[in-house]
Design an enzyme around this catalytic site. Structure first.
Site, PDB file in Angstrom:
ATOM      1  N   GLU A   1      -6.430  31.566  -8.825  1.00  0.00           N
ATOM      2  CA  GLU A   1      -5.506  30.460  -8.561  1.00  0.00           C
ATOM      3  C   GLU A   1      -5.513  29.455  -9.711  1.00  0.00           C
ATOM      4  O   GLU A   1      -6.574  29.098 -10.222  1.00  0.00           O
ATOM      5  CB  GLU A   1      -5.910  29.749  -7.266  1.00  0.00           C
ATOM      6  CG  GLU A   1      -5.006  28.585  -6.901  1.00  0.00           C
ATOM      7  CD  GLU A   1      -5.428  27.897  -5.620  1.00  0.00           C
ATOM      8  OE1 GLU A   1      -4.928  26.772  -5.373  1.00  0.00           O
ATOM      9  OE2 GLU A   1      -6.252  28.453  -4.872  1.00  0.00           O
TER      10      GLU A   1
ATOM     11  N   HIS B   1      -8.874  33.023   1.467  1.00  0.00           N
ATOM     12  CA  HIS B   1      -9.198  32.047   0.426  1.00  0.00           C
ATOM     13  C   HIS B   1     -10.706  31.867   0.376  1.00  0.00           C
ATOM     14  O   HIS B   1     -11.346  31.561   1.377  1.00  0.00           O
ATOM     15  CB  HIS B   1      -8.522  30.710   0.719  1.00  0.00           C
ATOM     16  CG  HIS B   1      -8.556  29.739  -0.426  1.00  0.00           C
ATOM     17  ND1 HIS B   1      -9.735  29.280  -0.977  1.00  0.00           N
ATOM     18  CD2 HIS B   1      -7.551  29.142  -1.126  1.00  0.00           C
ATOM     19  CE1 HIS B   1      -9.447  28.434  -1.957  1.00  0.00           C
ATOM     20  NE2 HIS B   1      -8.132  28.344  -2.081  1.00  0.00           N
TER      21      HIS B   1
ATOM     22  N   HIS C   1      -0.925  22.048  -7.913  1.00  0.00           N
ATOM     23  CA  HIS C   1      -1.786  22.185  -9.089  1.00  0.00           C
ATOM     24  C   HIS C   1      -0.965  22.333 -10.373  1.00  0.00           C
ATOM     25  O   HIS C   1      -1.305  21.739 -11.405  1.00  0.00           O
ATOM     26  CB  HIS C   1      -2.706  23.398  -8.933  1.00  0.00           C
ATOM     27  CG  HIS C   1      -3.652  23.313  -7.783  1.00  0.00           C
ATOM     28  ND1 HIS C   1      -4.459  24.357  -7.389  1.00  0.00           N
ATOM     29  CD2 HIS C   1      -3.917  22.289  -6.920  1.00  0.00           C
ATOM     30  CE1 HIS C   1      -5.174  23.995  -6.346  1.00  0.00           C
ATOM     31  NE2 HIS C   1      -4.863  22.753  -6.040  1.00  0.00           N
TER      32      HIS C   1
ATOM     33  N   ARG D   1     -17.559  25.589   3.731  1.00  0.00           N
ATOM     34  CA  ARG D   1     -18.505  24.586   3.231  1.00  0.00           C
ATOM     35  C   ARG D   1     -19.959  25.032   3.368  1.00  0.00           C
ATOM     36  O   ARG D   1     -20.879  24.238   3.228  1.00  0.00           O
ATOM     37  CB  ARG D   1     -18.294  23.252   3.959  1.00  0.00           C
ATOM     38  CG  ARG D   1     -16.875  22.713   3.775  1.00  0.00           C
ATOM     39  CD  ARG D   1     -16.689  21.337   4.387  1.00  0.00           C
ATOM     40  NE  ARG D   1     -15.296  20.932   4.339  1.00  0.00           N
ATOM     41  CZ  ARG D   1     -14.668  20.418   3.293  1.00  0.00           C
ATOM     42  NH1 ARG D   1     -15.356  20.238   2.165  1.00  0.00           N
ATOM     43  NH2 ARG D   1     -13.400  20.073   3.337  1.00  0.00           N
TER      44      ARG D   1
ATOM     45  N   HIS E   1      -2.746  17.224  -2.387  1.00  0.00           N
ATOM     46  CA  HIS E   1      -1.593  17.841  -1.742  1.00  0.00           C
ATOM     47  C   HIS E   1      -0.879  16.854  -0.823  1.00  0.00           C
ATOM     48  O   HIS E   1      -1.502  15.976  -0.229  1.00  0.00           O
ATOM     49  CB  HIS E   1      -2.034  19.047  -0.903  1.00  0.00           C
ATOM     50  CG  HIS E   1      -2.661  20.147  -1.700  1.00  0.00           C
ATOM     51  ND1 HIS E   1      -2.974  21.369  -1.156  1.00  0.00           N
ATOM     52  CD2 HIS E   1      -3.034  20.222  -3.010  1.00  0.00           C
ATOM     53  CE1 HIS E   1      -3.514  22.145  -2.088  1.00  0.00           C
ATOM     54  NE2 HIS E   1      -3.567  21.463  -3.217  1.00  0.00           N
TER      55      HIS E   1
ATOM     56  N   GLU F   1      -0.477  24.721   2.180  1.00  0.00           N
ATOM     57  CA  GLU F   1      -1.806  24.103   2.276  1.00  0.00           C
ATOM     58  C   GLU F   1      -1.639  22.582   2.402  1.00  0.00           C
ATOM     59  O   GLU F   1      -2.421  21.816   1.867  1.00  0.00           O
ATOM     60  CB  GLU F   1      -2.643  24.432   1.047  1.00  0.00           C
ATOM     61  CG  GLU F   1      -2.986  25.882   0.884  1.00  0.00           C
ATOM     62  CD  GLU F   1      -3.797  26.117  -0.372  1.00  0.00           C
ATOM     63  OE1 GLU F   1      -4.769  26.866  -0.295  1.00  0.00           O
ATOM     64  OE2 GLU F   1      -3.458  25.541  -1.424  1.00  0.00           O
TER      65      GLU F   1
ATOM     66  N   ASP G   1      -4.819  16.656  -8.266  1.00  0.00           N
ATOM     67  CA  ASP G   1      -4.936  17.644  -7.190  1.00  0.00           C
ATOM     68  C   ASP G   1      -5.030  17.011  -5.798  1.00  0.00           C
ATOM     69  O   ASP G   1      -6.053  17.107  -5.119  1.00  0.00           O
ATOM     70  CB  ASP G   1      -6.153  18.558  -7.439  1.00  0.00           C
ATOM     71  CG  ASP G   1      -6.283  19.650  -6.375  1.00  0.00           C
ATOM     72  OD1 ASP G   1      -5.342  19.845  -5.589  1.00  0.00           O
ATOM     73  OD2 ASP G   1      -7.342  20.300  -6.340  1.00  0.00           O
TER      74      ASP G   1
ATOM     75  N   HIS H   1     -10.743  30.206  -6.805  1.00  0.00           N
ATOM     76  CA  HIS H   1     -10.631  29.301  -7.943  1.00  0.00           C
ATOM     77  C   HIS H   1     -11.556  29.862  -9.014  1.00  0.00           C
ATOM     78  O   HIS H   1     -12.714  30.189  -8.722  1.00  0.00           O
ATOM     79  CB  HIS H   1     -11.071  27.896  -7.551  1.00  0.00           C
ATOM     80  CG  HIS H   1     -10.155  27.240  -6.567  1.00  0.00           C
ATOM     81  ND1 HIS H   1     -10.309  25.932  -6.169  1.00  0.00           N
ATOM     82  CD2 HIS H   1      -9.067  27.697  -5.892  1.00  0.00           C
ATOM     83  CE1 HIS H   1      -9.365  25.615  -5.307  1.00  0.00           C
ATOM     84  NE2 HIS H   1      -8.604  26.675  -5.117  1.00  0.00           N
TER      85      HIS H   1
ATOM     86  N   TYR I   1     -15.495  27.007  -0.643  1.00  0.00           N
ATOM     87  CA  TYR I   1     -15.502  25.915  -1.620  1.00  0.00           C
ATOM     88  C   TYR I   1     -16.735  25.901  -2.521  1.00  0.00           C
ATOM     89  O   TYR I   1     -16.695  25.346  -3.622  1.00  0.00           O
ATOM     90  CB  TYR I   1     -15.446  24.571  -0.886  1.00  0.00           C
ATOM     91  CG  TYR I   1     -14.175  24.319  -0.117  1.00  0.00           C
ATOM     92  CD1 TYR I   1     -12.922  24.589  -0.672  1.00  0.00           C
ATOM     93  CD2 TYR I   1     -14.225  23.796   1.177  1.00  0.00           C
ATOM     94  CE1 TYR I   1     -11.762  24.347   0.034  1.00  0.00           C
ATOM     95  CE2 TYR I   1     -13.064  23.551   1.893  1.00  0.00           C
ATOM     96  CZ  TYR I   1     -11.836  23.827   1.316  1.00  0.00           C
ATOM     97  OH  TYR I   1     -10.694  23.585   2.028  1.00  0.00           O
TER      98      TYR I   1
ATOM     99  N   ASP J   1      -0.255  27.602  -7.341  1.00  0.00           N
ATOM    100  CA  ASP J   1      -0.209  26.452  -6.438  1.00  0.00           C
ATOM    101  C   ASP J   1       0.751  25.424  -7.049  1.00  0.00           C
ATOM    102  O   ASP J   1       0.554  24.992  -8.194  1.00  0.00           O
ATOM    103  CB  ASP J   1      -1.613  25.865  -6.284  1.00  0.00           C
ATOM    104  CG  ASP J   1      -1.683  24.718  -5.292  1.00  0.00           C
ATOM    105  OD1 ASP J   1      -0.951  23.721  -5.479  1.00  0.00           O
ATOM    106  OD2 ASP J   1      -2.471  24.799  -4.345  1.00  0.00           O
TER     107      ASP J   1
ATOM    108  N   HIS K   1       1.050  29.028  -3.345  1.00  0.00           N
ATOM    109  CA  HIS K   1       0.547  27.963  -2.481  1.00  0.00           C
ATOM    110  C   HIS K   1       1.578  26.842  -2.551  1.00  0.00           C
ATOM    111  O   HIS K   1       1.735  26.198  -3.591  1.00  0.00           O
ATOM    112  CB  HIS K   1      -0.819  27.458  -2.948  1.00  0.00           C
ATOM    113  CG  HIS K   1      -1.948  28.340  -2.536  1.00  0.00           C
ATOM    114  ND1 HIS K   1      -3.211  28.253  -3.089  1.00  0.00           N
ATOM    115  CD2 HIS K   1      -2.022  29.316  -1.595  1.00  0.00           C
ATOM    116  CE1 HIS K   1      -4.002  29.149  -2.515  1.00  0.00           C
ATOM    117  NE2 HIS K   1      -3.305  29.793  -1.608  1.00  0.00           N
TER     118      HIS K   1
END
Length: 283
Positions: free
Chosen positions: A144, A69, A181, A37, A230, A260, A228, A109, A72, A178, A215
Protein backbone atom coordinates in the site's frame (compact mmCIF):
# COMPACT_ATOMS: atom_id res chain seq x y z
CA UNK A 1 -20.35 -3.50 -12.18
CA UNK A 2 -18.87 -1.33 -9.43
CA UNK A 3 -17.18 -3.37 -6.69
CA UNK A 4 -17.35 -1.45 -3.44
CA UNK A 5 -17.13 -2.22 0.26
CA UNK A 6 -15.63 -1.17 3.56
CA UNK A 7 -13.32 -2.33 6.30
CA UNK A 8 -15.55 -4.65 8.33
CA UNK A 9 -15.44 -5.65 12.02
CA UNK A 10 -14.53 -9.24 12.96
CA UNK A 11 -15.34 -9.23 16.69
CA UNK A 12 -17.17 -12.47 17.37
CA UNK A 13 -15.86 -14.19 14.28
CA UNK A 14 -15.23 -13.86 10.54
CA UNK A 15 -18.65 -15.42 9.84
CA UNK A 16 -20.37 -12.08 10.46
CA UNK A 17 -18.55 -10.32 7.61
CA UNK A 18 -20.38 -11.48 4.43
CA UNK A 19 -23.87 -10.78 5.80
CA UNK A 20 -22.92 -7.36 7.17
CA UNK A 21 -21.19 -6.55 3.88
CA UNK A 22 -24.47 -7.21 2.07
CA UNK A 23 -26.42 -5.18 4.65
CA UNK A 24 -24.39 -2.02 4.00
CA UNK A 25 -25.02 -2.28 0.26
CA UNK A 26 -21.57 -3.63 -0.56
CA UNK A 27 -20.16 -6.48 -2.64
CA UNK A 28 -16.53 -6.23 -1.45
CA UNK A 29 -14.83 -6.03 1.94
CA UNK A 30 -11.60 -5.69 3.88
CA UNK A 31 -10.89 -7.32 7.26
CA UNK A 32 -8.04 -7.68 9.71
CA UNK A 33 -6.90 -11.31 10.07
CA UNK A 34 -6.61 -10.78 13.86
CA UNK A 35 -6.58 -7.99 16.45
CA UNK A 36 -4.35 -5.46 14.63
CA UNK A 37 -2.93 -4.00 17.83
CA UNK A 38 -1.54 -7.29 19.15
CA UNK A 39 1.40 -9.50 18.23
CA UNK A 40 -0.73 -12.51 19.13
CA UNK A 41 -2.80 -14.23 16.44
CA UNK A 42 -4.20 -17.67 15.68
CA UNK A 43 -5.92 -19.56 12.89
CA UNK A 44 -9.73 -19.25 12.95
CA UNK A 45 -11.72 -22.25 14.18
CA UNK A 46 -13.26 -24.67 11.70
CA UNK A 47 -16.88 -23.67 12.37
CA UNK A 48 -16.11 -19.98 11.79
CA UNK A 49 -14.31 -20.83 8.53
CA UNK A 50 -17.18 -23.05 7.35
CA UNK A 51 -19.88 -20.41 7.96
CA UNK A 52 -17.71 -17.63 6.51
CA UNK A 53 -17.19 -19.56 3.26
CA UNK A 54 -20.86 -20.56 3.02
CA UNK A 55 -21.94 -16.95 3.39
CA UNK A 56 -19.39 -15.74 0.84
CA UNK A 57 -21.19 -17.96 -1.67
CA UNK A 58 -24.64 -17.00 -0.36
CA UNK A 59 -24.00 -13.28 -0.86
CA UNK A 60 -22.12 -13.73 -4.17
CA UNK A 61 -18.89 -12.11 -3.02
CA UNK A 62 -16.09 -12.70 -5.51
CA UNK A 63 -12.55 -13.68 -4.55
CA UNK A 64 -11.15 -10.60 -6.32
CA UNK A 65 -13.15 -8.31 -4.01
CA UNK A 66 -11.99 -9.74 -0.64
CA UNK A 67 -8.98 -8.24 1.12
CA UNK A 68 -7.17 -8.75 4.42
CA UNK A 69 -5.20 -5.88 5.94
CA UNK A 70 -2.07 -6.65 7.95
CA UNK A 71 -1.81 -5.69 11.63
CA UNK A 72 -0.50 -2.31 12.77
CA UNK A 73 2.54 -3.64 14.67
CA UNK A 74 4.25 -5.32 11.73
CA UNK A 75 7.31 -3.49 10.41
CA UNK A 76 9.34 -5.62 8.02
CA UNK A 77 11.56 -2.60 7.23
CA UNK A 78 12.74 -2.32 10.84
CA UNK A 79 16.49 -2.21 11.52
CA UNK A 80 15.77 -3.75 14.95
CA UNK A 81 16.35 -7.48 14.48
CA UNK A 82 13.92 -8.56 17.20
CA UNK A 83 11.11 -6.39 15.79
CA UNK A 84 11.90 -7.57 12.26
CA UNK A 85 11.75 -11.25 13.24
CA UNK A 86 8.49 -10.81 15.16
CA UNK A 87 7.05 -8.91 12.20
CA UNK A 88 8.08 -11.65 9.78
CA UNK A 89 6.59 -14.40 11.97
CA UNK A 90 3.30 -12.54 12.30
CA UNK A 91 3.21 -11.76 8.56
CA UNK A 92 3.60 -15.47 7.76
CA UNK A 93 0.80 -16.34 10.20
CA UNK A 94 -1.43 -13.68 8.59
CA UNK A 95 -0.76 -15.25 5.21
CA UNK A 96 -1.79 -18.64 6.62
CA UNK A 97 -4.99 -17.10 8.00
CA UNK A 98 -5.75 -15.63 4.56
CA UNK A 99 -5.21 -19.02 2.93
CA UNK A 100 -7.45 -20.73 5.52
CA UNK A 101 -10.26 -18.23 4.90
CA UNK A 102 -9.89 -18.36 1.13
CA UNK A 103 -8.91 -14.68 0.94
CA UNK A 104 -6.38 -14.27 -1.85
CA UNK A 105 -4.96 -10.82 -1.02
CA UNK A 106 -3.10 -9.49 2.02
CA UNK A 107 -2.50 -5.74 2.09
CA UNK A 108 0.58 -4.50 3.97
CA UNK A 109 2.26 -1.17 4.64
CA UNK A 110 5.86 -1.59 3.47
CA UNK A 111 7.15 -0.31 6.82
CA UNK A 112 9.36 2.36 8.35
CA UNK A 113 13.15 2.40 8.08
CA UNK A 114 13.35 4.26 11.44
CA UNK A 115 16.22 6.50 10.30
CA UNK A 116 18.27 3.61 8.88
CA UNK A 117 17.61 4.91 5.35
CA UNK A 118 15.24 3.97 2.53
CA UNK A 119 17.68 1.62 0.79
CA UNK A 120 18.39 -0.25 4.03
CA UNK A 121 14.65 -0.51 4.73
CA UNK A 122 13.91 -1.85 1.26
CA UNK A 123 16.57 -4.56 1.71
CA UNK A 124 14.83 -5.68 4.93
CA UNK A 125 11.38 -5.62 3.27
CA UNK A 126 12.56 -7.70 0.32
CA UNK A 127 14.28 -10.22 2.62
CA UNK A 128 11.11 -10.62 4.70
CA UNK A 129 8.83 -10.96 1.66
CA UNK A 130 11.09 -13.57 0.09
CA UNK A 131 11.03 -15.70 3.25
CA UNK A 132 7.29 -15.23 3.77
CA UNK A 133 6.34 -16.08 0.18
CA UNK A 134 8.53 -19.19 0.23
CA UNK A 135 6.82 -20.24 3.47
CA UNK A 136 3.26 -19.65 2.21
CA UNK A 137 2.89 -19.95 -1.53
CA UNK A 138 -0.74 -18.94 -2.18
CA UNK A 139 -1.31 -15.52 -0.61
CA UNK A 140 -0.84 -12.51 -2.91
CA UNK A 141 0.86 -9.54 -1.20
CA UNK A 142 -0.31 -5.99 -1.91
CA UNK A 143 1.97 -3.09 -1.01
CA UNK A 144 0.00 0.00 0.00
CA UNK A 145 1.18 3.52 -0.78
CA UNK A 146 1.72 5.61 2.35
CA UNK A 147 2.61 9.16 3.38
CA UNK A 148 6.20 10.21 3.98
CA UNK A 149 6.02 10.71 7.75
CA UNK A 150 7.98 8.67 10.30
CA UNK A 151 10.46 7.11 7.90
CA UNK A 152 7.69 5.37 5.96
CA UNK A 153 8.70 3.59 2.76
CA UNK A 154 6.25 3.63 -0.13
CA UNK A 155 5.14 7.25 -0.35
CA UNK A 156 6.18 7.26 -4.01
CA UNK A 157 5.36 4.82 -6.77
CA UNK A 158 9.09 4.48 -7.42
CA UNK A 159 9.70 3.19 -3.88
CA UNK A 160 6.94 0.59 -4.25
CA UNK A 161 8.43 -0.47 -7.58
CA UNK A 162 11.88 -0.74 -6.05
CA UNK A 163 10.52 -3.41 -3.70
CA UNK A 164 8.60 -5.35 -6.35
CA UNK A 165 11.47 -5.50 -8.83
CA UNK A 166 13.78 -6.97 -6.14
CA UNK A 167 11.60 -9.77 -4.72
CA UNK A 168 11.96 -13.39 -5.86
CA UNK A 169 8.27 -13.69 -6.75
CA UNK A 170 7.20 -10.37 -8.31
CA UNK A 171 4.22 -12.14 -9.91
CA UNK A 172 2.76 -12.52 -6.40
CA UNK A 173 3.13 -8.88 -5.39
CA UNK A 174 0.85 -6.01 -6.40
CA UNK A 175 -0.24 -2.64 -5.04
CA UNK A 176 -3.14 -0.94 -3.30
CA UNK A 177 -3.61 2.78 -3.84
CA UNK A 178 -5.06 4.71 -0.91
CA UNK A 179 -6.62 7.96 -2.13
CA UNK A 180 -5.98 9.83 1.13
CA UNK A 181 -2.35 8.69 1.23
CA UNK A 182 -1.80 9.57 -2.44
CA UNK A 183 -3.35 13.02 -1.96
CA UNK A 184 -1.44 13.70 1.26
CA UNK A 185 1.79 12.53 -0.44
CA UNK A 186 1.30 15.12 -3.19
CA UNK A 187 -0.37 13.18 -6.02
CA UNK A 188 -3.26 15.32 -7.26
CA UNK A 189 -5.69 12.53 -8.08
CA UNK A 190 -8.55 15.08 -8.06
CA UNK A 191 -7.27 16.63 -11.30
CA UNK A 192 -8.09 14.73 -14.51
CA UNK A 193 -4.75 15.34 -16.23
CA UNK A 194 -2.71 14.61 -13.10
CA UNK A 195 -4.73 11.44 -12.45
CA UNK A 196 -4.03 10.22 -15.97
CA UNK A 197 -0.30 10.88 -15.44
CA UNK A 198 -0.48 8.98 -12.14
CA UNK A 199 -2.12 5.95 -13.77
CA UNK A 200 0.30 6.03 -16.71
CA UNK A 201 3.19 6.02 -14.24
CA UNK A 202 1.68 2.99 -12.49
CA UNK A 203 1.38 1.24 -15.84
CA UNK A 204 4.95 2.12 -16.80
CA UNK A 205 6.47 1.03 -13.49
CA UNK A 206 4.39 -2.06 -12.69
CA UNK A 207 1.71 -2.54 -15.38
CA UNK A 208 -1.80 -1.46 -14.44
CA UNK A 209 -2.74 -5.09 -13.71
CA UNK A 210 -0.68 -4.83 -10.50
CA UNK A 211 -3.22 -2.33 -9.12
CA UNK A 212 -5.65 -4.67 -7.34
CA UNK A 213 -7.52 -2.46 -4.83
CA UNK A 214 -8.35 1.16 -4.06
CA UNK A 215 -8.61 2.33 -0.46
CA UNK A 216 -11.27 4.97 -1.00
CA UNK A 217 -10.92 7.78 1.53
CA UNK A 218 -11.32 11.53 1.55
CA UNK A 219 -8.59 13.49 3.36
CA UNK A 220 -8.78 15.92 6.27
CA UNK A 221 -5.71 17.71 4.97
CA UNK A 222 -4.46 19.72 2.01
CA UNK A 223 -2.66 18.22 -0.99
CA UNK A 224 0.92 17.26 -0.04
CA UNK A 225 0.39 17.56 3.73
CA UNK A 226 1.89 14.10 4.48
CA UNK A 227 -0.40 13.81 7.52
CA UNK A 228 -2.54 10.73 6.70
CA UNK A 229 -5.91 11.57 8.27
CA UNK A 230 -8.88 9.94 6.58
CA UNK A 231 -12.21 11.73 6.17
CA UNK A 232 -15.68 10.57 5.16
CA UNK A 233 -16.61 10.68 1.48
CA UNK A 234 -17.09 14.22 0.17
CA UNK A 235 -16.35 15.89 3.51
CA UNK A 236 -12.63 16.40 3.11
CA UNK A 237 -10.13 18.29 0.99
CA UNK A 238 -10.39 15.95 -1.99
CA UNK A 239 -14.11 16.62 -1.92
CA UNK A 240 -17.03 15.47 -4.04
CA UNK A 241 -15.78 17.04 -7.26
CA UNK A 242 -12.29 15.62 -6.83
CA UNK A 243 -13.63 12.16 -5.99
CA UNK A 244 -15.97 12.36 -8.98
CA UNK A 245 -13.01 12.90 -11.31
CA UNK A 246 -11.14 10.00 -9.70
CA UNK A 247 -14.06 7.57 -9.58
CA UNK A 248 -15.30 8.21 -13.11
CA UNK A 249 -11.98 7.10 -14.57
CA UNK A 250 -12.54 3.84 -16.50
CA UNK A 251 -9.43 2.17 -15.10
CA UNK A 252 -10.45 3.00 -11.53
CA UNK A 253 -13.97 1.65 -12.12
CA UNK A 254 -12.54 -1.80 -12.87
CA UNK A 255 -10.83 -2.06 -9.47
CA UNK A 256 -12.57 -2.82 -6.13
CA UNK A 257 -13.01 0.20 -3.82
CA UNK A 258 -12.65 -0.30 -0.06
CA UNK A 259 -13.75 2.46 2.32
CA UNK A 260 -11.54 3.09 5.36
CA UNK A 261 -13.47 6.20 6.37
CA UNK A 262 -14.21 7.01 10.03
CA UNK A 263 -17.25 5.35 11.59
CA UNK A 264 -19.16 2.10 11.91
CA UNK A 265 -21.15 -0.04 9.47
CA UNK A 266 -24.05 2.41 9.34
CA UNK A 267 -21.75 5.30 8.48
CA UNK A 268 -20.04 3.18 5.83
CA UNK A 269 -23.48 2.40 4.40
CA UNK A 270 -24.08 6.15 4.05
CA UNK A 271 -20.62 6.65 2.53
CA UNK A 272 -21.38 3.98 -0.08
CA UNK A 273 -24.62 5.76 -0.94
CA UNK A 274 -22.65 9.00 -1.27
CA UNK A 275 -20.18 7.35 -3.65
CA UNK A 276 -22.99 6.23 -5.94
CA UNK A 277 -24.52 9.71 -5.83
CA UNK A 278 -21.18 11.29 -6.77
CA UNK A 279 -20.76 9.10 -9.83
CA UNK A 280 -24.44 9.28 -10.76
CA UNK A 281 -25.08 5.55 -10.58
CA UNK A 282 -28.27 4.10 -9.13
CA UNK A 283 -27.44 1.71 -6.28
Amino acid sequence: MIMIGAHMPIGGGFKRVPKETYEIGANAFQIFPHNPRQWRAKLPNEEDIKIFKERIKMYNIEIESMLCHSGYLINIASPNEETWKKSLELLILEMHICKTLGVKYLNIHPGSHLKSGIESGIIKIVEALNIAMDEESETFILLENVTKKGGNIGSTLEELNSIIEKVKHPERVGITIDTCHAWDAGYNIANKEELEKFLKKIDKLFSIEKLKFIHLNDSKNELGSNKDRHENIGKGKIGKEGLKIFLENKIIQNIPWILETPGDNEIHKNDIKEVFKIIGVKQ
